[in-house]
Design an enzyme around this catalytic site. Structure first.
Site, PDB file in Angstrom:
ATOM      1  CE  LYS A  52      -3.048   4.245  -1.004  1.00  0.00           C
ATOM      2  NZ  LYS A  52      -1.635   4.622  -1.124  1.00  0.00           N
ATOM      3  CD  GLN A  96       0.473   7.501  -0.175  1.00  0.00           C
ATOM      4  OE1 GLN A  96      -0.245   6.611   0.251  1.00  0.00           O
ATOM      5  NE2 GLN A  96       0.510   7.821  -1.458  1.00  0.00           N
ATOM      6  CG  ASP A 122       2.201  -0.054  -2.109  1.00  0.00           C
ATOM      7  OD1 ASP A 122       1.094  -0.210  -2.650  1.00  0.00           O
ATOM      8  OD2 ASP A 122       2.651   1.054  -1.781  1.00  0.00           O
TER       9      ASP A 122
END
Ligand code: NAD
Length: 289
Positions: A52, A96, A122
């Site tokens: 990322k 994460q 997200d």
């Protein structure tokens, strides 16, 4: 002849668009910054975060990494996410997942919900998943967007199509099913308690598999001409990376299929970058397209 959906090429096009958008933001004197929070030292999570970071840097998005020990307290994670949420220089925040089992007082959902929904790139906070259910979402989970992009690259109009979604996780299956239903597909969601998976998959024009089981979808479960999207990522004992679909045999019957690797994985990262730009625009009241 089956069409192999090239996720890398589709992702490259999305990433090029994002890079253009980022360049325009910078030309206007803006700064766009993404913050990743990594808890513990799981090697797979470290690789995902590094990928990322590379993708952000290529697109011109600033990247900051915030780490906490695997045995930290849940409240430390929440405090960090709240601090980043209040930081005006941060536009996108990603925690994460999964959190290590060793986190004291571990509550993944409570941690996710500590993220300001406007920075939740997200798309996993209750606010953003709720908006998706109400068809008003800006920040939609990245893998779900990747799946829809892959499907519409070969089938632009989903109206009335029978889609079977295997898997109903918060991160993949459920948001993907909502997004497809919002596009007027008829969606059946299957999961571990589904009695006869084949009965459903046989009737599907489009099958999306996100279960985390190698070879879960075999050729006999698929009708000729179906579109098959494989979200699964499984590492075999010999080190090979495979999806959830028996690719070699299903490809003989399908009209189109995504490979693993090189299918939904690259698209997930591309749509994460797209979400960072969407978040920036939301925070600056700019129009998203
Ligand atoms: P999860 O374990 O949270 O959910 C799996 C889902 O599959 C559950 O809803 C479960 O009921 C269902 N399922 C499991 N076995 C089944 C079976 N035999 N029959 C029917 N349903 C079954 O997993 P997840 O986080 O949704 O991830 C799924 C897979 O997708 C994993 O392999 C993961 O690594 C991969 N993944 C890939 C990407 C990407 O970018 N390509 C992103 C996220 C997850």
């Amino acid at each position: 002849m089956v069409k192999i959906i090239d996720g890398k090429a589709l992702a490259a096009a999305v990433r090029a668009e994002v890079a253009t958008d980022v360049a325009a933001i910078k030309a206007d004197g803006g700064r766009i910054c993404f913050a990743a929070v990594l808890v513990g030292d799981d090697p797979a999570s470290q690789i995902y975060v590094r990928n990322k970071q590379k993708a952000c840097e290529k697109a011109g998005i600033e990247f900051t990494l915030h780490t906490l020990a695997g045995n930290c307290q849940q409240r430390q994670i929440v405090a960090l996410l709240k601090k980043l949420s209040q930081d005006k220089t941060v536009n996108g925040i990603l925690l994460q997942l999964p959190l290590p089992a060793t986190v004291v007082g571990r509550d993944e959902m409570a941690a996710i919900n500590a993220i300001d929904p406007q920075k939740d790139v997200d798309g996993l906070t209750n606010v953003n998943l709720g908006k998706l259910a109400n068809r008003t979402a800006d920040l939609v989970p990245c893998t779900a967007q990747g799946v829809v992009h892959a499907i519409t690259s070969v089938c632009p109009d989903l109206t009335g199509r029978n889609v079977v979604m295997i898997g109903r996780s918060r991160i993949v299956g459920r948001p993907t099913a909502l997004l497809l239903e919002n596009l007027n597909a008829t969606v059946t969601v299957c999961h571990r308690s589904t009695r006869d998976l084949t009965e459903h998959t046989k009737r599907a024009d489009i099958i999306v598999v996100a279960a985390g089981h190698p070879n879960l979808l075999t050729a006999k479960m698929v009708s000729r001409g179906a579109i098959v999207i494989d979200v699964g990522i499984n590492r075999l004992p010999d080190g090979h990376l495979v999806g959830d679909v028996d690719f070699a045999n299903v490809a003989k019957k399908a009209a189109a299929i995504t490979p693993v690797p090189g299918g939904i994985g690259p698209l997930t990262i591309a749509f994460l970058l797209r979400n960072v730009v969407t978040a920036y625009r939301g925070q600056h009241s700019l129009q998203n397209h």
